[in-house]
Design a protein around this motif. Structure first.
Motif, PDB file in Angstrom:
ATOM      1  N   PHE A   1     101.502   0.372 -83.696  1.00  0.00           N
ATOM      2  CA  PHE A   1     101.417   0.174 -82.252  1.00  0.00           C
ATOM      3  C   PHE A   1     102.367  -0.925 -81.788  1.00  0.00           C
ATOM      4  N   VAL A   2     102.337  -2.061 -82.458  1.00  0.00           N
ATOM      5  CA  VAL A   2     103.188  -3.188 -82.051  1.00  0.00           C
ATOM      6  C   VAL A   2     104.665  -2.828 -82.185  1.00  0.00           C
ATOM      7  N   LEU A   3     105.036  -2.181 -83.272  1.00  0.00           N
ATOM      8  CA  LEU A   3     106.436  -1.802 -83.460  1.00  0.00           C
ATOM      9  C   LEU A   3     106.895  -0.772 -82.433  1.00  0.00           C
ATOM     10  N   SER A   4     106.074   0.263 -82.208  1.00  0.00           N
ATOM     11  CA  SER A   4     106.464   1.291 -81.243  1.00  0.00           C
ATOM     12  C   SER A   4     106.481   0.732 -79.818  1.00  0.00           C
ATOM     13  N   TYR A   5     105.518  -0.107 -79.473  1.00  0.00           N
ATOM     14  CA  TYR A   5     105.492  -0.714 -78.140  1.00  0.00           C
ATOM     15  C   TYR A   5     106.726  -1.597 -77.932  1.00  0.00           C
TER      16      TYR A   5
ATOM     17  N   MET B   1      94.829  -1.854 -89.910  1.00  0.00           N
ATOM     18  CA  MET B   1      95.989  -2.745 -89.859  1.00  0.00           C
ATOM     19  C   MET B   1      97.292  -1.951 -89.691  1.00  0.00           C
ATOM     20  N   LEU B   2      97.383  -0.799 -90.349  1.00  0.00           N
ATOM     21  CA  LEU B   2      98.558   0.058 -90.198  1.00  0.00           C
ATOM     22  C   LEU B   2      98.672   0.567 -88.761  1.00  0.00           C
TER      23      LEU B   2
ATOM     24  N   LEU C   1     109.034   8.725 -70.646  1.00  0.00           N
ATOM     25  CA  LEU C   1     107.916   9.515 -71.172  1.00  0.00           C
ATOM     26  C   LEU C   1     107.719   9.263 -72.663  1.00  0.00           C
ATOM     27  N   LEU C   2     108.799   8.988 -73.373  1.00  0.00           N
ATOM     28  CA  LEU C   2     108.703   8.674 -74.795  1.00  0.00           C
ATOM     29  C   LEU C   2     107.911   7.393 -75.026  1.00  0.00           C
ATOM     30  N   SER C   3     107.902   6.524 -74.028  1.00  0.00           N
ATOM     31  CA  SER C   3     107.164   5.266 -74.178  1.00  0.00           C
ATOM     32  C   SER C   3     105.656   5.489 -74.280  1.00  0.00           C
ATOM     33  N   GLU C   4     105.183   6.634 -73.864  1.00  0.00           N
ATOM     34  CA  GLU C   4     103.754   6.931 -73.968  1.00  0.00           C
ATOM     35  C   GLU C   4     103.333   7.197 -75.414  1.00  0.00           C
ATOM     36  N   PHE C   5     104.287   7.289 -76.327  1.00  0.00           N
ATOM     37  CA  PHE C   5     103.988   7.490 -77.737  1.00  0.00           C
ATOM     38  C   PHE C   5     103.104   6.374 -78.284  1.00  0.00           C
ATOM     39  N   CYS C   6     103.345   5.138 -77.841  1.00  0.00           N
ATOM     40  CA  CYS C   6     102.561   4.010 -78.365  1.00  0.00           C
ATOM     41  C   CYS C   6     101.120   4.040 -77.866  1.00  0.00           C
ATOM     42  N   SER C   7     100.848   4.810 -76.827  1.00  0.00           N
ATOM     43  CA  SER C   7      99.474   4.920 -76.327  1.00  0.00           C
ATOM     44  C   SER C   7      98.555   5.603 -77.334  1.00  0.00           C
ATOM     45  N   ILE C   8      99.117   6.434 -78.180  1.00  0.00           N
ATOM     46  CA  ILE C   8      98.316   7.119 -79.198  1.00  0.00           C
ATOM     47  C   ILE C   8      97.617   6.089 -80.084  1.00  0.00           C
ATOM     48  N   PHE C   9      98.347   5.088 -80.516  1.00  0.00           N
ATOM     49  CA  PHE C   9      97.792   4.082 -81.417  1.00  0.00           C
ATOM     50  C   PHE C   9      96.834   3.139 -80.687  1.00  0.00           C
ATOM     51  N   LEU C  10      97.097   2.918 -79.413  1.00  0.00           N
ATOM     52  CA  LEU C  10      96.180   2.110 -78.614  1.00  0.00           C
ATOM     53  C   LEU C  10      94.840   2.823 -78.442  1.00  0.00           C
TER      54      LEU C  10
ATOM     55  N   PHE D   1     109.678  -1.540 -79.519  1.00  0.00           N
ATOM     56  CA  PHE D   1     110.932  -0.797 -79.465  1.00  0.00           C
ATOM     57  C   PHE D   1     111.034   0.054 -78.205  1.00  0.00           C
ATOM     58  N   LEU D   2     109.982   0.829 -77.906  1.00  0.00           N
ATOM     59  CA  LEU D   2     110.072   1.783 -76.803  1.00  0.00           C
ATOM     60  C   LEU D   2     109.973   1.121 -75.425  1.00  0.00           C
ATOM     61  N   ARG D   3     109.014   0.248 -75.247  1.00  0.00           N
ATOM     62  CA  ARG D   3     108.792  -0.301 -73.913  1.00  0.00           C
ATOM     63  C   ARG D   3     109.553  -1.583 -73.622  1.00  0.00           C
ATOM     64  N   VAL D   4     109.754  -2.401 -74.619  1.00  0.00           N
ATOM     65  CA  VAL D   4     110.400  -3.691 -74.373  1.00  0.00           C
ATOM     66  C   VAL D   4     111.919  -3.599 -74.533  1.00  0.00           C
ATOM     67  N   ILE D   5     112.398  -2.770 -75.448  1.00  0.00           N
ATOM     68  CA  ILE D   5     113.837  -2.692 -75.711  1.00  0.00           C
ATOM     69  C   ILE D   5     114.472  -1.465 -75.057  1.00  0.00           C
ATOM     70  N   LEU D   6     113.922  -0.282 -75.294  1.00  0.00           N
ATOM     71  CA  LEU D   6     114.579   0.952 -74.880  1.00  0.00           C
ATOM     72  C   LEU D   6     114.523   1.200 -73.373  1.00  0.00           C
ATOM     73  N   ILE D   7     113.389   0.976 -72.734  1.00  0.00           N
ATOM     74  CA  ILE D   7     113.282   1.264 -71.300  1.00  0.00           C
ATOM     75  C   ILE D   7     114.194   0.359 -70.460  1.00  0.00           C
ATOM     76  N   PRO D   8     114.227  -0.958 -70.670  1.00  0.00           N
ATOM     77  CA  PRO D   8     115.171  -1.758 -69.874  1.00  0.00           C
ATOM     78  C   PRO D   8     116.631  -1.343 -70.081  1.00  0.00           C
ATOM     79  N   TYR D   9     116.995  -0.983 -71.297  1.00  0.00           N
ATOM     80  CA  TYR D   9     118.361  -0.528 -71.548  1.00  0.00           C
ATOM     81  C   TYR D   9     118.642   0.776 -70.799  1.00  0.00           C
ATOM     82  N   ALA D  10     117.692   1.705 -70.825  1.00  0.00           N
ATOM     83  CA  ALA D  10     117.876   2.977 -70.123  1.00  0.00           C
ATOM     84  C   ALA D  10     117.976   2.758 -68.612  1.00  0.00           C
ATOM     85  N   LEU D  11     117.172   1.853 -68.078  1.00  0.00           N
ATOM     86  CA  LEU D  11     117.268   1.564 -66.644  1.00  0.00           C
ATOM     87  C   LEU D  11     118.584   0.883 -66.299  1.00  0.00           C
ATOM     88  N   TYR D  12     119.090   0.045 -67.197  1.00  0.00           N
ATOM     89  CA  TYR D  12     120.400  -0.567 -66.990  1.00  0.00           C
ATOM     90  C   TYR D  12     121.475   0.506 -66.903  1.00  0.00           C
ATOM     91  N   ILE D  13     121.424   1.481 -67.796  1.00  0.00           N
ATOM     92  CA  ILE D  13     122.405   2.578 -67.778  1.00  0.00           C
ATOM     93  C   ILE D  13     122.280   3.373 -66.481  1.00  0.00           C
TER      94      ILE D  13
END
Length: 134
Positions: free
Chosen positions: A90-94, A84-85, A58-67, A96-108
């Motif tokens: 958006f790119v940083l939050s996407y 530009m900001l 659910l935290l991954s939806e945070f990047c949707s705000i900037f989109l 970190f949250l969707r590419v790095i954090l979610i796969p790690y959480a699913l691995y756990i």
């Protein structure tokens, strides 16, 4: 629970109030809401680390705000500093949250599920496996 309620409301609204019911986007959106609400409810009901993974998802939806802010702009490729900001955040939050954090959480989740399989009830184990698939 609040997000599952929102997804259910949004599903009902899309299903019965939106006129464009036959397009591919409308069908994809409906399935997105069905699978999302089901996954959240299964995550809450399964226990162990699944509620935590559900929160990370659910935290991954945070990047949707900037989109959405970008979609509201008239000039999508504006060189304005705020634009530009917005894109940078958006790119940083996407990333970190969707590419790095979610796969790690699913691995756990998967590691914990299979580590404690012998302690789980058979039905409980099936619910966790189904949640991981969704």
């Amino acid at each position: 629970m609040i997000t599952a309620s929102y997804l259910t409301y949004d599903y009902v609204y899309q299903r019965y109030r939106v006129n464009d019911k036959e397009s591919q986007v409308a069908r994809s959106m409906l399935w997105h809401h069905i699978i999302g609400a089901g996954g959240i409810l299964l995550g809450i009901g399964s226990g162990f680390v699944a509620p935590g993974v559900c929160s990370v998802t659910l935290l991954s939806e945070f990047c949707s705000i900037f989109l959405i802010f970008r979609e509201m702009q008239e000039d999508k490729f504006s060189p304005h500093p705020l634009s530009m900001l917005n894109q940078t955040v958006f790119v940083l939050s996407y990333t970190f949250l969707r590419v790095i954090l979610i796969p790690y959480a699913l691995y756990i989740l998967v590691r914990t599920t299979f580590l404690y399989t012998f302690e789980l009830m058979p039905l409980h184990r099936k619910v966790m496996v189904l949640w991981a698939i969704l």
